[in-house]
Write an enzyme that holds these catalytic residues in place. Structure first.
Site, PDB file in Angstrom:
ATOM      1  N   HIS A   1      16.298  36.512  33.324  1.00 12.53           N
ATOM      2  CA  HIS A   1      14.940  35.351  34.210  1.00 12.53           C
ATOM      3  C   HIS A   1      15.138  34.110  32.842  1.00 12.53           C
ATOM      4  O   HIS A   1      14.859  33.131  33.264  1.00 12.53           O
ATOM      5  CB  HIS A   1      13.495  36.128  34.291  1.00 12.53           C
ATOM      6  CG  HIS A   1      13.545  36.553  35.422  1.00 12.53           C
ATOM      7  ND1 HIS A   1      13.837  36.461  36.294  1.00 12.53           N
ATOM      8  CD2 HIS A   1      12.904  37.912  35.513  1.00 12.53           C
ATOM      9  CE1 HIS A   1      14.128  37.670  37.510  1.00 12.53           C
ATOM     10  NE2 HIS A   1      13.378  38.422  36.929  1.00 12.53           N
TER      11      HIS A   1
ATOM     12  N   HIS B   1      16.125  42.605  31.671  1.00 10.92           N
ATOM     13  CA  HIS B   1      16.332  42.217  33.127  1.00 10.92           C
ATOM     14  C   HIS B   1      15.516  40.624  32.934  1.00 10.92           C
ATOM     15  O   HIS B   1      16.027  39.605  33.340  1.00 10.92           O
ATOM     16  CB  HIS B   1      15.440  43.641  33.417  1.00 10.92           C
ATOM     17  CG  HIS B   1      15.066  42.104  35.387  1.00 10.92           C
ATOM     18  ND1 HIS B   1      16.020  42.235  36.432  1.00 10.92           N
ATOM     19  CD2 HIS B   1      13.695  41.771  35.970  1.00 10.92           C
ATOM     20  CE1 HIS B   1      14.946  41.552  37.433  1.00 10.92           C
ATOM     21  NE2 HIS B   1      13.952  41.303  37.578  1.00 10.92           N
ATOM     22  N   GLU B   2      14.319  41.248  32.173  1.00 10.27           N
ATOM     23  CA  GLU B   2      13.848  39.859  32.196  1.00 10.27           C
ATOM     24  C   GLU B   2      13.996  39.196  31.376  1.00 10.27           C
ATOM     25  O   GLU B   2      13.956  37.674  31.149  1.00 10.27           O
ATOM     26  CB  GLU B   2      12.411  40.468  30.798  1.00 10.27           C
ATOM     27  CG  GLU B   2      11.286  41.567  31.851  1.00 10.27           C
ATOM     28  CD  GLU B   2      11.548  40.757  33.512  1.00 10.27           C
ATOM     29  OE1 GLU B   2      10.551  39.547  34.168  1.00 10.27           O
ATOM     30  OE2 GLU B   2      10.619  42.140  34.285  1.00 10.27           O
TER      31      GLU B   2
END
Length: 227
Positions: free
Chosen positions: A102, A98-99
């Site tokens: 980004h 998920h990170e």
């Protein structure tokens, strides 16, 4: 808290937020104890995903705390909490991906991510002033101060609204990557990763709902003060 016509709604959303936070904590705790099929730590998943997307210069760092994971668009770093950096769990894999999602958004210059970053600092300062402006304006019956406070709450609502597609897109990228590389290993692992990311997404939905209720509350108070 600023009391107004929507105070009970704000309290209800606060209670719901606590329940959602509990759901996130329990989901993270459960899947943080389940080893992923590839035996990859969060740091290894993040490094692999970054490299495959041409982000070789983005480092993966360990930061203190629990669920303190984040991508820093200023320093261009993926930061994973201690419980995810070194642990080969389903939860660590999902959070790390998920990170990195980004970081990929930053690479492709996703407009919502850029706008959110530009709003963060001035909004933080403005929201410290907003309650004071509102209360002083209401007490002294200075309409300009009241509406200045309302505007700041409006910007906070906009910030939370922009945050939703940013977070949802990062989770979509994470799940797509994990599924595409078969890193989940099984239907159970895939379900676990999805549950962790869904629980995290719900916290952002709750944040938006709280910002909306607070804006409705102060807006109604400002309207009443003008009557």
């Amino acid at each position: 808290m600023i009391f107004g016509p929507y105070t009970f709604l704000i309290l209800a959303i606060f209670v719901a937020s606590m329940l959602i936070q509990g759901y996130l904590t329990s989901s993270y705790r459960r899947w943080g104890q389940v080893r992923n099929a590839r035996n990859l730590t969060g740091a290894e998943v993040a490094r692999q995903m970054l490299d495959e997307n041409g982000l070789h210069n983005v480092p993966v760092q360990m930061v203190p705390g629990t669920l303190s994971d984040h991508y820093d668009p200023v320093r261009k770093t993926v930061n994973l909490s201690e419980g995810n950096y070194n642990v080969p769990s389903v939860a660590a894999m999902a959070v790390a991906a998920h990170e990195v999602g980004h970081a990929i958004q930053d690479k492709v210059r996703m407009p919502a991510l850029i706008l959110r970053g530009q709003m963060a600092m001035p909004l933080s300062l403005g929201m410290n002033l907003a309650p004071l402006l509102l209360m002083v304006g209401l007490f002294l019956q200075i309409s300009g101060l009241v509406w200045a406070g309302v505007i700041f709450f409006g910007f906070a609502l906009l910030f939370h609204l922009i945050t939703l597609p940013v977070e949802f897109d990062a989770s979509r990228r994470a799940l797509q990557y994990l599924q595409g590389r078969a890193l989940n290993g099984s239907a159970e692992g895939e379900a676990g990763a999805r549950r962790v990311l869904t629980a995290a997404a719900l916290t952002y939905v709750a944040g938006f709902a709280m910002a909306l209720a607070q804006f409705m509350n102060v807006f109604a108070m400002a309207r009443s003060s003008d009557d």
